[in-house]
Design a protein around this motif. Structure first.
Motif, PDB file in Angstrom:
ATOM      1  N   UNK A 119     -26.497 -30.055  83.980  1.00  0.00           N
ATOM      2  CA  UNK A 119     -27.450 -29.864  82.818  1.00  0.00           C
ATOM      3  C   UNK A 119     -28.146 -28.568  82.811  1.00  0.00           C
ATOM      4  N   UNK A 120     -28.183 -27.871  81.963  1.00  0.00           N
ATOM      5  CA  UNK A 120     -29.144 -26.720  81.908  1.00  0.00           C
ATOM      6  C   UNK A 120     -30.052 -26.612  80.642  1.00  0.00           C
ATOM      7  N   UNK A 121     -31.290 -25.905  80.719  1.00  0.00           N
ATOM      8  CA  UNK A 121     -32.288 -26.300  79.698  1.00  0.00           C
ATOM      9  C   UNK A 121     -33.085 -24.921  79.656  1.00  0.00           C
ATOM     10  N   UNK A 122     -33.389 -24.525  78.452  1.00  0.00           N
ATOM     11  CA  UNK A 122     -34.309 -23.518  78.280  1.00  0.00           C
ATOM     12  C   UNK A 122     -34.927 -23.766  76.797  1.00  0.00           C
ATOM     13  N   UNK A 123     -36.504 -23.348  76.921  1.00  0.00           N
ATOM     14  CA  UNK A 123     -37.118 -23.631  75.371  1.00  0.00           C
ATOM     15  C   UNK A 123     -36.725 -24.988  75.017  1.00  0.00           C
ATOM     16  N   UNK A 124     -36.257 -24.882  73.680  1.00  0.00           N
ATOM     17  CA  UNK A 124     -36.066 -26.376  73.166  1.00  0.00           C
ATOM     18  C   UNK A 124     -34.605 -26.766  73.318  1.00  0.00           C
ATOM     19  N   UNK A 125     -33.680 -26.093  73.746  1.00  0.00           N
ATOM     20  CA  UNK A 125     -32.258 -26.262  74.065  1.00  0.00           C
ATOM     21  C   UNK A 125     -32.025 -26.815  75.221  1.00  0.00           C
ATOM     22  N   UNK A 126     -31.307 -28.094  75.178  1.00  0.00           N
ATOM     23  CA  UNK A 126     -30.880 -28.718  76.462  1.00  0.00           C
ATOM     24  C   UNK A 126     -29.260 -29.068  76.144  1.00  0.00           C
ATOM     25  N   UNK A 127     -28.406 -28.751  77.161  1.00  0.00           N
ATOM     26  CA  UNK A 127     -27.013 -28.811  77.250  1.00  0.00           C
ATOM     27  C   UNK A 127     -26.667 -29.744  78.415  1.00  0.00           C
ATOM     28  N   UNK A 128     -25.718 -30.670  78.393  1.00  0.00           N
ATOM     29  CA  UNK A 128     -25.353 -31.480  79.390  1.00  0.00           C
ATOM     30  C   UNK A 128     -23.736 -31.369  79.216  1.00  0.00           C
ATOM     31  N   UNK A 129     -23.287 -31.065  80.387  1.00  0.00           N
ATOM     32  CA  UNK A 129     -21.709 -30.652  80.409  1.00  0.00           C
ATOM     33  C   UNK A 129     -21.066 -31.789  81.276  1.00  0.00           C
ATOM     34  N   UNK A 130     -19.953 -32.155  81.160  1.00  0.00           N
ATOM     35  CA  UNK A 130     -19.076 -32.979  82.102  1.00  0.00           C
ATOM     36  C   UNK A 130     -17.755 -32.818  82.003  1.00  0.00           C
ATOM     37  N   UNK A 131     -16.749 -33.222  82.808  1.00  0.00           N
ATOM     38  CA  UNK A 131     -15.369 -33.108  83.220  1.00  0.00           C
ATOM     39  C   UNK A 131     -14.973 -34.526  82.843  1.00  0.00           C
ATOM     40  N   UNK A 132     -13.890 -34.594  81.879  1.00  0.00           N
ATOM     41  CA  UNK A 132     -13.226 -35.886  81.677  1.00  0.00           C
ATOM     42  C   UNK A 132     -12.106 -36.382  82.719  1.00  0.00           C
ATOM     43  N   UNK A 133     -12.333 -37.475  82.910  1.00  0.00           N
ATOM     44  CA  UNK A 133     -11.061 -38.201  83.959  1.00  0.00           C
ATOM     45  C   UNK A 133     -10.021 -38.805  82.890  1.00  0.00           C
ATOM     46  N   UNK A 134      -9.094 -38.168  82.901  1.00  0.00           N
ATOM     47  CA  UNK A 134      -7.833 -38.727  82.051  1.00  0.00           C
ATOM     48  C   UNK A 134      -6.795 -39.406  83.050  1.00  0.00           C
ATOM     49  N   UNK A 135      -6.429 -40.492  82.741  1.00  0.00           N
ATOM     50  CA  UNK A 135      -5.564 -41.462  83.348  1.00  0.00           C
ATOM     51  C   UNK A 135      -4.133 -41.026  83.073  1.00  0.00           C
ATOM     52  N   UNK A 136      -3.662 -39.776  83.612  1.00  0.00           N
ATOM     53  CA  UNK A 136      -2.293 -39.241  83.504  1.00  0.00           C
ATOM     54  C   UNK A 136      -1.364 -39.947  84.819  1.00  0.00           C
ATOM     55  N   UNK A 137      -0.255 -39.395  84.988  1.00  0.00           N
ATOM     56  CA  UNK A 137       0.710 -40.132  86.018  1.00  0.00           C
ATOM     57  C   UNK A 137      -0.104 -39.479  87.304  1.00  0.00           C
ATOM     58  N   UNK A 138      -0.675 -38.329  87.299  1.00  0.00           N
ATOM     59  CA  UNK A 138      -1.489 -37.619  88.346  1.00  0.00           C
ATOM     60  C   UNK A 138      -2.781 -38.194  88.737  1.00  0.00           C
ATOM     61  N   UNK A 139      -3.534 -38.742  87.300  1.00  0.00           N
ATOM     62  CA  UNK A 139      -4.790 -38.938  87.513  1.00  0.00           C
ATOM     63  C   UNK A 139      -5.738 -38.106  87.625  1.00  0.00           C
ATOM     64  N   UNK A 140      -5.331 -36.775  86.833  1.00  0.00           N
ATOM     65  CA  UNK A 140      -6.126 -35.613  87.181  1.00  0.00           C
ATOM     66  C   UNK A 140      -7.269 -35.527  85.990  1.00  0.00           C
ATOM     67  N   UNK A 141      -8.562 -34.883  86.338  1.00  0.00           N
ATOM     68  CA  UNK A 141      -9.362 -34.639  85.156  1.00  0.00           C
ATOM     69  C   UNK A 141      -8.864 -33.718  84.084  1.00  0.00           C
ATOM     70  N   UNK A 142      -9.009 -33.914  82.661  1.00  0.00           N
ATOM     71  CA  UNK A 142      -8.004 -33.029  81.806  1.00  0.00           C
ATOM     72  C   UNK A 142      -9.251 -32.290  80.954  1.00  0.00           C
ATOM     73  N   UNK A 143     -10.226 -32.643  80.522  1.00  0.00           N
ATOM     74  CA  UNK A 143     -10.994 -32.004  79.862  1.00  0.00           C
ATOM     75  C   UNK A 143     -12.508 -31.620  79.742  1.00  0.00           C
ATOM     76  N   UNK A 144     -12.925 -30.689  79.492  1.00  0.00           N
ATOM     77  CA  UNK A 144     -14.451 -30.599  79.317  1.00  0.00           C
ATOM     78  C   UNK A 144     -15.175 -30.981  78.056  1.00  0.00           C
TER      79      UNK A 144
END
Length: 589
Positions: free
Chosen positions: A156-181
């Protein structure tokens, strides 16, 4: 006007007993596993890097890395800080790790953390009372159709009135790797949130750091090149996260960043003579190029490991602080080493000499934060052996004095943030070591709460609250001024008020030694700090906007004030909108 203190002294004393408790913990199997992996990392980084190529081992290492301890019942620490009891921010279900904290304004605190990979929906909690109370836990992703997977590696980052929360998505593929922001945004300090959206051009395998300055955002993450490798990249947005651009420079997974108008700062690891050192980079084009590169650790063939980069605009100066685990002074038990610090107070142009914060070379996993008044907080693990860890906290106040270390018990990694006269910590606790259930806890330390009784002249007075979050007794008639008088039922720190007083007034709250007060064109009524300051020490942004003296009121007539005193209000005229910067000396009585 007489000032009388009741209870605590207005200014807290130094801690004389270095054994007072910061946090008290118990040991678990996850701590042992974490130390084993950390020992392997310290002994042979090449082996660690090879292991991290395999996603399953990498996920296991992250789990062990973000274990943390169980709190016992010690609530306070005599001396500089008073510690409130711990507050559990999670709901008691699942296994949660990796809490991250950010602050906006004086008192709004934002926390997010990682959940189970298949079910994490960007959990979020907020406090608008400087950590005294917390709003209910909420998931920021509620759409399970468009966004069906779990989201880990949150920040999470924040300044003034703005706040952003970022995360990585866990996609269940044949390798089980994260796939998206994924990203969610608030423009009202976390009251309401946008719908989630994917960002960035790559599939992501790790979210390492994020920085904010106005509408500009920079994120450093790992992107997959193929099924068996990844590289660390940087992307930026200049429109609040609507569009993203990838830079040409490849960083690393230890990169930590800071962003200010016109300048982007980063610190990464670089290998010299088979040892890791700390490389500082400065960019004027959001990371497309780094014309300024400077080595901040010495080239000595000894590893400089884990680091954190803290930053803030202190007064008018951009301050940067790098803390890291330094092995050149020796290590205790093969794991704990010295915690080193270097600081720049001029936007990274020059750096002060290296400073060692540890008494013995027994620290690891440092974290740091700086508040805009210059207060610094640093935490680390005191790790004398691979089987032992103890959380240590030190605070440096605006006058440059460090507290003695505050520590106690077994512990792990604690994330830290600093606000006005308050230190905030979040960490994951192993509440059930048998089943590996981790929960998120928060604890705040504040300067000693104070009470002050002021004997004003009977009748109308210009007043202000001398403490943040003051509880005030015996003020029935109260008016503020904003190009006209407004009736009020409470007072806000930093503002001055007219009050009709029949007897003495008792104030209670948290001391404030530094503050930035917003002023508007024309006459303003401002407040003061907990300690008197000379009017000649007051700075303004922009420069030279003050066009009058500071005028106080003694119950019968106005007078020209040479200092601003606690619990009093003052008139001042400015020629344009801006800010007044008030700083009190922090020499403690």
């Amino acid at each position: 006007m007489k000032h009388q203190n009741n209870g605590c002294a207005v200014m807290p004393r130094y801690v004389k007993n270095e054994g007072c408790s910061f946090l008290s913990f118990r040991f678990s199997i996850y701590q042992f596993l974490f130390k084993v992996f950390s020992f392997l990392y310290s002994s042979t980084k090449l082996l660690t890097l090879v292991l991290m190529k395999h996603h399953l081992l990498y996920g296991a290492m992250l789990l062990f890395f973000f274990f943390n301890p169980t709190v016992h019942a010690q609530d306070t620490c005599d001396g500089y800080l008073v510690w409130d009891p711990p507050i559990m921010l999670s709901d008691g279900t699942g296994s949660l790790t990796g809490p991250v904290i950010a602050i906006t304004g004086r008192d709004t605190i934002h926390v997010t953390f990682r959940g189970n990979p298949l079910h994490s929906r960007l959990p979020y909690r907020r406090s608008v009372t400087n950590g005294r109370t917390w709003e209910p836990l909420q998931d920021l992703i509620t759409d399970t159709v468009e966004f069906p997977i779990g989201y880990t590696n949150t920040t999470v980052v924040a300044e003034g009135l703005n706040v952003y929360v970022f995360g990585n998505g866990e996609y269940i593929s044949e390798f089980g790797w994260p796939r998206e922001n994924v990203m969610v945004k608030s423009t009202d300090r976390g009251t309401t949130w946008s719908s989630p959206r994917r960002f960035g051009p790559d599939s992501a395998g790790g979210l390492w750091s994020a920085s904010i300055s106005g509408d500009t955002l920079i994120v450093v993450y790992s992107a997959f090149r193929n099924h068996f490798g990844k590289e660390t990249r940087e992307i930026y947005s200049t429109d609040g996260g609507e569009r993203w651009t990838r830079t040409n420079d490849t960083l690393d997974s230890w990169t930590r960043t800071a962003l200010f108008p016109g300048t982007f700062h980063a610190v990464r690891e670089t290998s010299i003579n088979w040892a890791d050192e700390k490389l500082y980079l400065r960019s004027y084009d959001l990371g497309n190029t780094f014309p300024h590169r400077e080595l901040l650790s010495s080239i000595d063939g000894r590893n400089s490991f884990e680091h954190d980069l803290a930053s803030a605009i202190v007064g008018k100066d951009t301050t940067l602080m790098l803390v890291w685990r330094e092995t050149k002074y020796g290590c205790v038990g093969g794991f704990g080493c010295s915690i080193a610090l270097r600081e720049s107070r001029d936007n990274g142009n020059t750096w002060l000499p290296e400073e060692i914060l540890t008494e013995q070379p027994e620290g690891a996993n440092p974290e740091a934060d700086i508040y805009r008044d210059g207060t610094v907080g640093v935490t680390w693990d005191k790790a004398t052996t691979i089987l032992d860890a103890e959380v240590v906290l030190r605070v440096r106040y605006a006058d440059g004095r460090w507290t003695p270390r505050l520590s106690g018990g077994h512990g792990g990694i604690v994330n830290i943030a600093v606000s006005a006269n308050t230190v905030h910590t979040v960490w994951a606790i192993d509440t059930d070591s048998l089943h590996g259930t981790l929960q998120i806890f928060y604890r705040r330390g504040v300067f000693k709460e104070n009470t002050m009784r002021i004997y004003y002249p009977t009748g109308w007075n210009l007043v202000s609250v001398p403490f943040a979050y003051s509880s005030v007794t015996n003020l029935p008639s109260l008016f503020s001024f904003d190009h006209g008088y407004l009736s009020e039922d409470s007072m806000e720190f930093g503002k001055g008020y007219w009050a009709k007083i029949e007897s003495s007034v008792r104030y209670e709250g948290d001391i404030v030694l530094n503050d930035t007060i917003n002023v508007t064109t024309g006459w303003n009524v401002i407040g003061a700090l907990t300690k008197p300051i000379g009017v000649n020490t007051i700075q303004s942004l922009p420069d030279s906007i003050v066009t009058s003296s500071y005028f106080g009121y003694d119950g019968g007539a106005y007078f020209t004030a040479d200092s601003l005193r606690p619990a009093s209000g003052y008139w001042v005229k400015v020629k344009q909108n801006g800010k007044l910067i008030l700083r009190a000396s922090t020499n403690r009585q």
